[in-house]
Motif scaffolding. Structure first.
Motif, PDB file in Angstrom:
ATOM      1  N   GLU A   1      37.153  43.974  44.871  1.00  0.00           N
ATOM      2  CA  GLU A   1      37.828  44.011  43.561  1.00  0.00           C
ATOM      3  C   GLU A   1      36.881  44.557  42.489  1.00  0.00           C
ATOM      4  O   GLU A   1      37.293  45.340  41.626  1.00  0.00           O
ATOM      5  N   LYS A   2      35.605  44.144  42.562  1.00  0.00           N
ATOM      6  CA  LYS A   2      34.657  44.614  41.533  1.00  0.00           C
ATOM      7  C   LYS A   2      34.318  46.093  41.735  1.00  0.00           C
ATOM      8  O   LYS A   2      34.142  46.842  40.769  1.00  0.00           O
TER       9      LYS A   2
ATOM     10  N   CYS B   1      38.051  37.891  47.469  1.00  0.00           N
ATOM     11  CA  CYS B   1      38.140  39.364  47.556  1.00  0.00           C
ATOM     12  C   CYS B   1      37.303  40.056  46.469  1.00  0.00           C
ATOM     13  O   CYS B   1      37.455  41.255  46.240  1.00  0.00           O
ATOM     14  N   HIS B   2      36.432  39.311  45.785  1.00  0.00           N
ATOM     15  CA  HIS B   2      35.831  39.869  44.565  1.00  0.00           C
ATOM     16  C   HIS B   2      34.860  41.018  44.805  1.00  0.00           C
ATOM     17  O   HIS B   2      34.588  41.779  43.891  1.00  0.00           O
TER      18      HIS B   2
ATOM     19  N   SER C   1      45.912  43.207  50.212  1.00  0.00           N
ATOM     20  CA  SER C   1      46.652  44.243  49.478  1.00  0.00           C
ATOM     21  C   SER C   1      46.890  45.471  50.351  1.00  0.00           C
ATOM     22  O   SER C   1      47.904  46.160  50.207  1.00  0.00           O
TER      23      SER C   1
ATOM     24  N   GLY D   1      45.131  45.201  43.130  1.00  0.00           N
ATOM     25  CA  GLY D   1      44.401  43.940  43.151  1.00  0.00           C
ATOM     26  C   GLY D   1      44.859  43.007  44.256  1.00  0.00           C
ATOM     27  O   GLY D   1      45.746  43.323  45.050  1.00  0.00           O
ATOM     28  N   SER D   2      44.247  41.821  44.278  1.00  0.00           N
ATOM     29  CA  SER D   2      44.521  40.824  45.314  1.00  0.00           C
ATOM     30  C   SER D   2      44.931  39.498  44.671  1.00  0.00           C
ATOM     31  O   SER D   2      44.677  39.263  43.499  1.00  0.00           O
TER      32      SER D   2
ATOM     33  N   ASP E   1      44.834  43.892  38.405  1.00  0.00           N
ATOM     34  CA  ASP E   1      44.383  42.768  39.228  1.00  0.00           C
ATOM     35  C   ASP E   1      44.620  41.455  38.500  1.00  0.00           C
ATOM     36  O   ASP E   1      44.797  41.436  37.271  1.00  0.00           O
TER      37      ASP E   1
ATOM     38  N   LYS F   1      36.651  35.789  39.021  1.00  0.00           N
ATOM     39  CA  LYS F   1      37.570  36.189  40.080  1.00  0.00           C
ATOM     40  C   LYS F   1      36.988  35.759  41.433  1.00  0.00           C
ATOM     41  O   LYS F   1      35.860  35.307  41.489  1.00  0.00           O
TER      42      LYS F   1
ATOM     43  N   THR G   1      42.149  46.508  47.319  1.00  0.00           N
ATOM     44  CA  THR G   1      40.943  45.717  47.031  1.00  0.00           C
ATOM     45  C   THR G   1      40.691  44.658  48.103  1.00  0.00           C
ATOM     46  O   THR G   1      39.738  43.885  47.984  1.00  0.00           O
ATOM     47  N   SER G   2      41.557  44.612  49.101  1.00  0.00           N
ATOM     48  CA  SER G   2      41.394  43.572  50.131  1.00  0.00           C
ATOM     49  C   SER G   2      42.265  43.918  51.333  1.00  0.00           C
ATOM     50  O   SER G   2      43.147  44.785  51.260  1.00  0.00           O
TER      51      SER G   2
END
Ligand code: 5RP
Length: 237
Positions: free
Chosen positions: A108-109, A104-105, A61, A28-29, A86, A99, A57-58
């Protein structure tokens, strides 16, 4: 270390206890996830965890994992992720999330949706009764569509502002090269599932920060009598 960082640290360390050797892990971020990634790197260095592959996720990260020698694979090169860990900006009693505080969503999603399990790690300031009473919902939009999307969101009773960068003139630009609208709805968010779909249906919107029915487990860090502790709340039905 301030008390919020202590809560984040203890929950980040607790999350790593859920990781097993040979896992493909969504990284996660945000600041809590960054502590978790550092803790993961320690377990890999000591040999307690072996053959871990991370999916970032970004950009944040990815850079951190590279610095800490955590092996990475690309999201598109795996059809499955064992566990994603996350942070979150808000979490309600039914484990619905906002989030995207770090913009970064989108990734992340994608990672959360591909993961068998999504573990959310938060300090207790993130627990809310109703979403979006105070934390704005991040919406990623194509750069030349931001004004048009803002107008549509305002017809839905959402007040939005274009997120501005610090230490750079102009707006925040996401890892995908897009912009972020931060949206507060007049009465908060009563039906996250419907709203997630309605916002994503607006032309020019890439993704919003509502994570609905994705979370399997939550770890919360809190300070009890000056001692940081971790607990795992049950999901309200
Ligand atoms: C980034 C996120 C983060 O997970 C969220 O903003 C929480 O961050 P932090 O752990 O720093 O409070 O969604 O897009």
């Amino acid at each position: 270390m301030d008390s919020q960082t202590q809560m984040k640290q203890i929950v980040a360390d607790a999350a790593i206890k859920e990781v097993k050797s040979d896992m493909i892990l969504g990284l996660g971020s945000g600041s809590t996830a960054a502590l978790m990634i550092k803790s993961l790197a320690g377990e890999i260095r000591s040999g307690k965890l072996q053959n871990i592959k991370g999916v970032a996720t970004s950009f944040q990260s990815e850079v951190l994992a590279l610095e800490l020698n955590i092996p990475l694979i690309d999201l598109s090169s795996t059809s499955q992720i064992d566990l994603a860990i996350d942070g979150a900006d808000e979490i309600d009693p039914g484990f619905q999330l906002i989030k995207g505080g770090g913009a970064c969503h989108v990734r992340e999603k994608l990672v959360a949706s591909k993961a068998d399990q999504l573990l959310i790690v938060v300090d207790e300031t993130k627990l809310v009764k109703n979403l979006n009473k105070s934390f704005p919902l991040p919406v990623e939009v194509l750069p030349n569509a931001w004004k048009q999307v803002q107008d549509v969101i305002s017809e839905m009773n959402g007040k939005s502002i274009l997120r501005m960068a610090t230490k750079k003139a102009g707006p925040v630009v996401t890892d995908q090269g897009n912009l972020i609208l931060d949206v507060l709805f007049n009465d908060g968010i009563e039906n996250p599932k419907d709203l997630e779909m309605s916002i994503n249906n607006i032309p020019g919107v890439l993704e919003n920060g509502l994570f609905v029915d994705l979370t399997d487990k939550v770890l919360v860090g809190r300070i009890d009598n000056d001692i940081p502790i971790v607990y795992s709340p049950s999901k309200a039905s």
